[in-house]
Design a protein around this motif. Sequence first.
Motif, PDB file in Angstrom:
ATOM      1  N   ARG A 287       0.741  -1.288  -0.039  1.00  0.00           N
ATOM      2  CA  ARG A 287      -0.078  -0.162  -0.032  1.00  0.00           C
ATOM      3  C   ARG A 287       0.761   1.329   0.191  1.00  0.00           C
ATOM      4  NH1 ARG A 287      -5.213  -0.683   2.401  1.00  0.00           N
ATOM      5  NH2 ARG A 287      -5.312   1.597   2.355  1.00  0.00           N
ATOM      6  N   LEU A 288       2.051   1.177   0.508  1.00  0.00           N
ATOM      7  CA  LEU A 288       2.926   2.386   0.806  1.00  0.00           C
ATOM      8  C   LEU A 288       4.390   1.823   0.210  1.00  0.00           C
ATOM      9  CD1 LEU A 288       3.421   5.247   1.792  1.00  0.00           C
ATOM     10  CD2 LEU A 288       4.023   4.121   3.881  1.00  0.00           C
ATOM     11  N   VAL A 289       4.804   2.518  -0.597  1.00  0.00           N
ATOM     12  CA  VAL A 289       6.187   2.309  -1.223  1.00  0.00           C
ATOM     13  C   VAL A 289       6.908   3.677  -1.152  1.00  0.00           C
ATOM     14  CG1 VAL A 289       7.739   1.806  -3.307  1.00  0.00           C
ATOM     15  CG2 VAL A 289       5.534   0.775  -2.978  1.00  0.00           C
ATOM     16  N   VAL A 290       8.173   3.740  -0.335  1.00  0.00           N
ATOM     17  CA  VAL A 290       8.866   5.154  -0.067  1.00  0.00           C
ATOM     18  C   VAL A 290      10.002   4.941  -0.965  1.00  0.00           C
ATOM     19  CG1 VAL A 290      10.147   6.403   1.443  1.00  0.00           C
ATOM     20  CG2 VAL A 290       8.087   5.187   2.182  1.00  0.00           C
ATOM     21  N   VAL A 291      10.459   5.766  -2.025  1.00  0.00           N
ATOM     22  CA  VAL A 291      11.518   5.733  -2.891  1.00  0.00           C
ATOM     23  C   VAL A 291      12.500   7.011  -2.219  1.00  0.00           C
ATOM     24  CG1 VAL A 291      12.163   5.890  -5.031  1.00  0.00           C
ATOM     25  CG2 VAL A 291      10.061   5.205  -4.742  1.00  0.00           C
TER      26      VAL A 291
ATOM     27  N   PHE B  84      -1.835   8.630   6.144  1.00  0.00           N
ATOM     28  CA  PHE B  84      -3.344   8.739   6.193  1.00  0.00           C
ATOM     29  C   PHE B  84      -3.917   8.531   4.578  1.00  0.00           C
ATOM     30  CE2 PHE B  84      -7.307  10.679   5.617  1.00  0.00           C
ATOM     31  CZ  PHE B  84      -7.871  10.496   6.582  1.00  0.00           C
ATOM     32  N   GLU B  85      -3.347   9.000   3.759  1.00  0.00           N
ATOM     33  CA  GLU B  85      -3.675   8.598   2.411  1.00  0.00           C
ATOM     34  C   GLU B  85      -3.357   7.052   2.134  1.00  0.00           C
ATOM     35  OE1 GLU B  85      -5.391  10.341  -0.008  1.00  0.00           O
ATOM     36  OE2 GLU B  85      -5.045  12.455   1.040  1.00  0.00           O
ATOM     37  N   ALA B  86      -2.363   6.748   2.420  1.00  0.00           N
ATOM     38  CA  ALA B  86      -2.059   5.011   2.352  1.00  0.00           C
ATOM     39  C   ALA B  86      -3.030   4.397   3.132  1.00  0.00           C
ATOM     40  CB  ALA B  86      -0.537   4.866   3.029  1.00  0.00           C
ATOM     41  N   LYS B  87      -3.619   4.779   4.367  1.00  0.00           N
ATOM     42  CA  LYS B  87      -4.613   3.726   4.998  1.00  0.00           C
ATOM     43  C   LYS B  87      -5.991   4.156   4.641  1.00  0.00           C
ATOM     44  CE  LYS B  87      -4.760   5.949   9.487  1.00  0.00           C
ATOM     45  NZ  LYS B  87      -6.242   5.752   9.810  1.00  0.00           N
TER      46      LYS B  87
ATOM     47  N   ARG C 280     -13.453   0.027   1.009  1.00  0.00           N
ATOM     48  CA  ARG C 280     -12.076  -0.467   0.157  1.00  0.00           C
ATOM     49  C   ARG C 280     -11.200   0.614  -0.076  1.00  0.00           C
ATOM     50  NH1 ARG C 280     -12.782  -1.834  -5.863  1.00  0.00           N
ATOM     51  NH2 ARG C 280     -10.404  -1.219  -5.575  1.00  0.00           N
ATOM     52  N   PRO C 281      -9.847   0.199  -0.157  1.00  0.00           N
ATOM     53  CA  PRO C 281      -8.819   1.309   0.053  1.00  0.00           C
ATOM     54  C   PRO C 281      -9.088   2.457  -0.988  1.00  0.00           C
ATOM     55  CG  PRO C 281      -7.775  -1.009   0.168  1.00  0.00           C
ATOM     56  CD  PRO C 281      -9.571  -0.900  -0.051  1.00  0.00           C
ATOM     57  N   ARG C 282      -8.672   3.324  -0.872  1.00  0.00           N
ATOM     58  CA  ARG C 282      -9.035   4.672  -1.568  1.00  0.00           C
ATOM     59  C   ARG C 282      -7.871   4.465  -2.827  1.00  0.00           C
ATOM     60  NH1 ARG C 282      -8.036  11.221  -0.634  1.00  0.00           N
ATOM     61  NH2 ARG C 282      -8.701  11.744  -2.758  1.00  0.00           N
ATOM     62  N   TRP C 283      -6.708   3.979  -2.247  1.00  0.00           N
ATOM     63  CA  TRP C 283      -5.717   4.088  -3.420  1.00  0.00           C
ATOM     64  C   TRP C 283      -4.867   2.477  -3.147  1.00  0.00           C
ATOM     65  CZ3 TRP C 283      -5.762   8.256  -5.881  1.00  0.00           C
ATOM     66  CH2 TRP C 283      -6.012   9.347  -5.246  1.00  0.00           C
ATOM     67  N   ASP C 284      -4.787   1.866  -4.171  1.00  0.00           N
ATOM     68  CA  ASP C 284      -4.208   0.450  -4.147  1.00  0.00           C
ATOM     69  C   ASP C 284      -2.411   0.698  -3.803  1.00  0.00           C
ATOM     70  OD1 ASP C 284      -6.432  -1.230  -5.415  1.00  0.00           O
ATOM     71  OD2 ASP C 284      -6.065   0.196  -7.216  1.00  0.00           O
TER      72      ASP C 284
END
Length: 313
Positions: free
Chosen positions: A10-14, A126-129, A135-139
């Motif tokens: 759900r969350l990818v930090v680059v 908050f956006e990630a969860k 259902r999740p707002r963002w995949d």
Amino acid sequence: MPTPTLLDRRLVVVTGKGGVGKSTVSAALAVLAARAGKRVLVCEVNARERIAPLLGAPPAGSSVREARPGLFTLNVTPHEAMREYGIMVLKFRTIYDAVFENRLVRHFLRVIPSLAELVTLGKILFEAKSEERGRPRWDVVIVDAPATGHAVQLLRVPSALLDTVPAGPLRGDAEWMQALLLDPVRTALAIVTLPEEMPVNEAIELDAQVRNELGIPRAALFVNAMPEVRFTHEEETRLESLVGAPPPLGPAATAARLQALRAEQAQRYLARARAALDLPTTVLPLLPVAEWGAEAVERIADAIAAAPPQGAP
């Protein structure tokens, strides 16, 4: 249970050293996720926006904006994140404006240690969860994080607050944020480097900080702008013998010899990065483009898709 791939999180930090191509990799990963039918949000952190322009779209600013179908961008700034947090806590915009927009109160808030970083990171997490209709707002939420030192400082905030803040709303926020960051099913960190001495050294130092201090699951290493190996050893020897020839042969041989030397050095730094970092590694090509934009990002996305990560799982 199999380990999720990078874009299954759900969350990818680059992150990585400044100038190594973090934004390009972030944009390319977002393109790949959108191609797979995922609903994607890319967050930049208080930056001069690069992601939306790289995708051929206008800057998003502090509001979520669709850059292309299924792919959205957002620039998270401390002031706007503070505003959203304050309204969420106080419930009424008029109360927030009366209290938090007061000049003296704003000055007081600026001197509270780590508060700006907490609300900035909090907005992203908050956006990630967040969910909509069950259902999740963002995949997937991809974070084009600041360069190495600032990224570590930002990602360290929840842990630091848990060590210092007593029970209350602020500690509660730090707890769920830290739980999300440390969850290997939902979160992954990707490191970007160039095949050069200083970026590789900084990538190795960053990896140690992530393992020893942050504890965030590490999932990938991207080695960007890798020059192509074009000549055999015998051909390089022949080029060296032609360097002193008159134009155009001599200058062409000199340019080719320099390219060969650069490729040889890059291979050494790639080997060093692979040996030091036990991460699946994707090597991305050095593209001969004058300006970076949507076409270059698509080519990098194609390169990531065509080159499955090699190395430790």
